[in-house]
Design a protein around this motif. Structure first.
Motif, short mmCIF file in Angstrom:
data_model
loop_
_atom_site.label_atom_id
_atom_site.label_comp_id
_atom_site.label_asym_id
_atom_site.label_seq_id
_atom_site.Cartn_x
_atom_site.Cartn_y
_atom_site.Cartn_z
N LYS A 158 49.88 29.76 -15.11
CA LYS A 158 50.77 28.62 -15.35
C LYS A 158 52.18 28.90 -14.81
CE LYS A 158 50.67 26.29 -19.19
NZ LYS A 158 50.14 24.98 -18.79
N GLU A 159 52.66 30.12 -15.00
CA GLU A 159 54.04 30.43 -14.64
C GLU A 159 54.21 30.72 -13.16
OE1 GLU A 159 54.90 33.64 -17.22
OE2 GLU A 159 55.00 32.40 -19.04
N GLN A 160 53.13 31.13 -12.49
CA GLN A 160 53.21 31.45 -11.07
C GLN A 160 52.39 30.43 -10.27
OE1 GLN A 160 52.12 35.58 -10.52
NE2 GLN A 160 53.45 36.26 -12.19
N GLY A 161 52.69 29.16 -10.49
CA GLY A 161 51.94 28.09 -9.85
C GLY A 161 51.93 28.13 -8.34
N GLU A 162 53.03 28.65 -7.76
CA GLU A 162 53.07 28.71 -6.30
C GLU A 162 52.04 29.68 -5.73
OE1 GLU A 162 55.78 31.79 -8.01
OE2 GLU A 162 55.39 29.66 -8.35
N ASP A 163 51.62 30.66 -6.54
CA ASP A 163 50.59 31.60 -6.10
C ASP A 163 49.18 31.10 -6.38
OD1 ASP A 163 52.52 33.40 -5.26
OD2 ASP A 163 52.59 34.44 -7.19
N PHE A 164 49.08 30.06 -7.22
CA PHE A 164 47.75 29.55 -7.61
C PHE A 164 47.70 28.03 -7.45
CE2 PHE A 164 48.49 33.43 -10.04
CZ PHE A 164 47.33 34.15 -9.79
N PRO A 234 34.89 10.48 -25.12
CA PRO A 234 35.87 11.08 -24.21
C PRO A 234 37.07 10.17 -23.98
CG PRO A 234 33.64 11.23 -23.31
CD PRO A 234 33.57 10.31 -24.48
N GLY A 235 38.21 10.79 -23.66
CA GLY A 235 39.40 10.05 -23.28
C GLY A 235 39.64 10.21 -21.79
N TYR A 236 40.65 9.53 -21.29
CA TYR A 236 40.95 9.58 -19.86
C TYR A 236 42.46 9.66 -19.67
CZ TYR A 236 36.11 8.28 -19.45
OH TYR A 236 34.74 8.27 -19.56
N LYS A 237 42.88 10.57 -18.81
CA LYS A 237 44.30 10.75 -18.52
C LYS A 237 44.52 10.56 -17.03
CE LYS A 237 46.01 14.89 -18.97
NZ LYS A 237 46.56 16.12 -19.60
N ARG A 238 45.47 9.71 -16.66
CA ARG A 238 45.81 9.49 -15.27
C ARG A 238 47.11 10.22 -14.99
NH1 ARG A 238 45.98 3.62 -13.53
NH2 ARG A 238 45.14 4.40 -11.56
N VAL A 239 47.07 11.13 -14.01
CA VAL A 239 48.24 11.92 -13.69
C VAL A 239 48.64 11.70 -12.23
CG1 VAL A 239 47.72 13.69 -15.40
CG2 VAL A 239 46.82 13.93 -13.08
N ALA A 240 49.94 11.74 -11.97
CA ALA A 240 50.45 11.62 -10.61
C ALA A 240 50.48 13.00 -9.98
CB ALA A 240 51.85 11.03 -10.63
N VAL A 241 50.02 13.07 -8.72
CA VAL A 241 50.01 14.34 -8.01
C VAL A 241 50.69 14.15 -6.66
CG1 VAL A 241 47.92 15.16 -9.13
CG2 VAL A 241 47.72 13.85 -7.02
N ASP A 242 51.23 15.26 -6.13
CA ASP A 242 51.84 15.18 -4.81
C ASP A 242 50.80 15.51 -3.74
OD1 ASP A 242 51.48 17.91 -4.83
OD2 ASP A 242 53.59 18.40 -5.13
N SER A 243 51.24 15.56 -2.50
CA SER A 243 50.31 15.79 -1.40
C SER A 243 49.64 17.15 -1.48
CB SER A 243 51.04 15.65 -0.06
OG SER A 243 52.11 16.59 0.01
N GLY A 244 50.25 18.07 -2.21
CA GLY A 244 49.66 19.39 -2.37
C GLY A 244 48.75 19.48 -3.58
N GLY A 245 48.57 18.35 -4.29
CA GLY A 245 47.68 18.34 -5.44
C GLY A 245 48.35 18.79 -6.72
N ARG A 246 49.67 19.04 -6.70
CA ARG A 246 50.36 19.49 -7.90
C ARG A 246 50.68 18.29 -8.79
NH1 ARG A 246 51.97 22.98 -3.84
NH2 ARG A 246 53.36 21.38 -2.98
#
Length: 711
Positions: A158-164, A234-246
């Motif tokens: 979680k803390e090193q997101g740029e590596d993962f 089940p529930g459903y969550k819609r999240v916004a992501v950038d072009s890199g999938g973040r």
């Protein structure tokens, strides 16, 4: 130069220029109109579509419902665990070297090999998918690749997101087993595993929205039987992501709805006593010398059942060998799975209580007495009890070749005289069906066994129940037809020195006359031997009908379904399957005879000092012979309140092996210490199971049922 003198070539050039200019202006006009349409007329629509491409819908799995005992104690709950998932859409946009590097990096953190992670990311049904390891959910849903990940590893991701990039670490719920009083109860509770493609397709065809590709479903026990209530929505969550999938943030969500709580009739304290006593009896038997086979008893399996005699509810049920149900939480290894199905390990997944089938031996005799008393015999009937009796060219013996002279049915039950009941079976064979080929001949003993529900499932609310078998004339003919070619093949094959003479002889007899129901078949049926088999639960249900006067219930583990906010959605009432014709005089006679087993008969030496005047335990022991194995130990017993049955496969004498364990269970149920009876010491408050349900508080607490005070 005058216009008239202009050359034709120049005129054609100007004409072409005009045409080209017209085409250019026409194209520019069309393009302008199109741009106006896209940007002004349809701008809002396309802007929405563009935004939607950066929004991803994620399924939020609901928290599965609790399973509690009749006092509200949790038998199955949920716990939070760190789960690592990988976004395959982002992974697919990486080049091969970056993808491999990411899997290696992730694998080092979570302790998984990159190849194993890659297998989990393959969509089921696609090339390279491995059943049981591929991803069965949406291709746009992050795929779980590791559960029960250490917190420091999850936080590193979680803390090193740029590596993962595309790797997600989050907390989710998995099944937890609190094990009150140290209980196991695996065969009762069952386990979960991921939904299959066929199940998912069937759910989608039925419009069932409670199942999705990331769901886990019940596979055994009450987890499977009541899966539709436990699984939630089940529930459903819609999240916004950038072009890199973040993930940039939440757009909207529909909350998941937790599953309902299943209240069972199991009492965890009784279950604990039953499991411990069954285990102790098996352990003791394995350390005990068998004088017949000249080795210790194998005691390879066992089962014990406690039923509420008045309702048919299951109070406790145990089976050995067993397994740890928590091995399924978060994924099971192939090695663990192989052991659960291993015959060498005793096939731990098989519940001997309601799926195992065993010859009942002498525990069968009370039912045969009920049939005999309604077909010519009575309390004054007396038959001899010699050490052995000859039927055809074979001698059939009493246990340890005991002899008691002329005795009544009650005495024959007390001392478990086989030769007495041999004569009863032979009597009806001679009276109604001495023609061994007549499959329609009347047989009062078979009819009585069918009345008590043997030979068919009890209807318990547990999946996979075995039906048992009544080996009557029709069954023997059907079995001969199905096995004739096999045994004839053995009989007609030259002896190879590896197969015993007995097998060749048996095969030859079976080949030519295996369909015939002979006198010794009837004799064996009367003592619960031969090809007749029952499950321990079937036997317990039959004894419950003896205890309550003839009502044959479908046993129930479930007691009620309660919503997450504490409202009772459904009460699961006991269901009557049939009524046995059991005249009061016949019941009273059998009650007296089985009480005599505890006072003076084959169980008496294990009941010394037990307060039978205050707690009348009716019992019948059994030592069922099995070809090529040691005898099966049985004790079946009942009071006005309960039925207790214990069985140990290859455990020898009924009272020898199972007797002490059955006594301990009775002592716990009634609060018995030595010869004193103190209901306050009973493992069940008030001695008998509560009629009401646990109290569910608004804060999520679960309290014991409110019992009405006795006058």
């Amino acid at each position: 130069m005058s216009p008239s003198s202009e050359r034709p070539r120049d005129r054609r050039g100007r004409l072409r220029l005009v045409v080209i200019q017209a085409l250019v202006f026409s194209l520019l006009g069309t393009l302008g109109a199109r741009l106006y349409y896209l940007q002004v007329m349809s701008g809002a629509e396309y802007q929405g579509q563009a935004a939607a491409q950066s929004v991803r819908e994620i399924v939020v799995q609901p928290q599965r419902g609790l399973i509690v005992d009749d006092e509200g104690r949790p038998l199955v709950s949920n716990r939070l665990t760190w789960v690592v998932s990988i976004d395959t859409t982002l992974l697919g946009r990486m080049d091969e070297s970056d993808r491999r590097a990411l899997l290696r990096r992730t694998g080092r953190v979570i302790g998984e090999k990159p190849r194993a992670i890659a297998r989990k990311l393959v969509l089921c049904g696609s090339d390279g998918a491995v059943a049981g390891r591929c991803w069965n959910g949406s291709p746009y849903q992050p795929v779980p690749v590791a559960t029960d990940v250490a917190q420091d590893a999850a936080l590193r991701i979680k803390e090193q997101g740029e590596d993962f990039p595309g790797v997600i670490a989050e907390e989710q719920t998995v099944r937890d087993y609190p094990r009150p009083f140290g209980i196991n109860a695996a065969h009762l509770l069952g386990y979960l595993s991921p939904v299959t493609k066929d199940e998912l397709d069937a759910a989608e065809a039925d419009g069932d929205t409670t199942i999705n590709g990331a769901s886990v479903v019940g596979r055994a026990g009450v987890e499977k039987e009541y899966d539709a209530f436990l699984r939630g929505q089940p529930g459903y969550k819609r999240v916004a992501v950038d072009s890199g999938g973040r993930v940039l943030g939440d757009v909207s969500d529909v909350a998941a709805q937790p599953g309902d709580t299943l209240v069972t009739s199991i009492d965890a304290k009784v279950q604990s006593v039953v499991e411990k006593q069954l285990h102790q009896m098996i352990t003791t038997a394995r350390a005990t010398y068998d004088p017949v086979t000249h080795r210790n008893f194998a005691a390879d399996a066992g089962a014990a059942v406690v039923l509420d005699a008045d309702t048919g509810r299951v109070v406790a049920m145990a089976s050995e060998p067993t397994y740890d149900p928590s091995v399924w939480s978060g994924g099971i290894t192939q090695q663990q799975l192989n052991r659960l199905y291993s015959a060498k390990a005793g096939t731990p997944l098989l519940s001997r209580a309601f799926q195992g089938q065993f010859a009942p031996g002498s525990t069968w005799k009370p039912f045969m007495t009920a049939g005999a008393f309604q077909n010519g015999y009575g309390p004054d009937s007396m038959l001899s009890c010699p050490p052995a009796i000859q039927i055809g060219n074979r001698l059939f013996h009493n246990f340890e070749s005991e002899s008691f002279g002329p005795i009544t049915f009650a005495k024959a039950i007390e001392v478990s005289c086989n030769t007495f009941f041999f004569q009863v079976g032979m009597h009806y064979w001679l009276q109604y069906g001495s023609d061994p080929t007549n499959t329609d001949a009347k047989d009062p003993l078979v009819e009585e066994a069918e009345q008590f529900g043997f030979g068919k499932p009890t209807g318990v609310d547990l999946p996979g129940e075995s039906s048992g078998r009544i080996a009557d004339r029709k069954w023997k003919l059907a079995y001969w037809k199905s096995m004739k070619d096999y045994y004839c093949g053995i009989a007609h094959h030259p002896q190879d020195g590896k197969t015993s003479d007995f097998v060749y002889k048996f095969a030859g007899e079976f080949c030519t006359e295996g369909y015939m129901y002979r006198e010794y078949d009837a004799a064996n049926f009367a003592i619960g031997q031969g090809d007749t088999v029952v499950t321990p639960l079937q036997l317990a249900r039959g004894y419950a009908a003896l205890a309550n006067g003839g009502t044959l219930y479908e046993p129930r583990v479930g007691k009620a379904i309660v919503s997450p906010d504490g409202k009772v959605i459904r009460r699961i009432h006991p269901k009557v399957q049939a009524h046995v014709t059991l005249p009061a005089a016949v019941k009273a006679y059998i009650d007296g005879a089985t009480l005599g087993v505890s006072r003076e008969g084959t169980m008496a030496w294990k009941m010394g000092g037990f307060p039978l005047d205050q707690v009348q335990v009716h019992a019948k022991t059994g030592s069922a012979e099995v070809y090529g194995k040691q005898a099966t130990s049985w004790v079946a017993s009942y009071t006005k309140d309960y039925v207790v049955v214990m069985m140990v496969s290859q455990g020898g004498c009924g009272s020898c092996t199972s007797g002490p364990g059955v006594r301990k269970i009775w002592e716990s149920l009634y609060g018995i210490n030595g010869e004193s009876v103190n209901p306050d010491r009973s493992v069940i408050p008030g001695v008998t199971p509560p009629d009401g349900l646990p109290v569910f508080g608004k804060d999520g607490s679960v309290l014991p049922p409110v019992r009405e005070e006795e006058d």
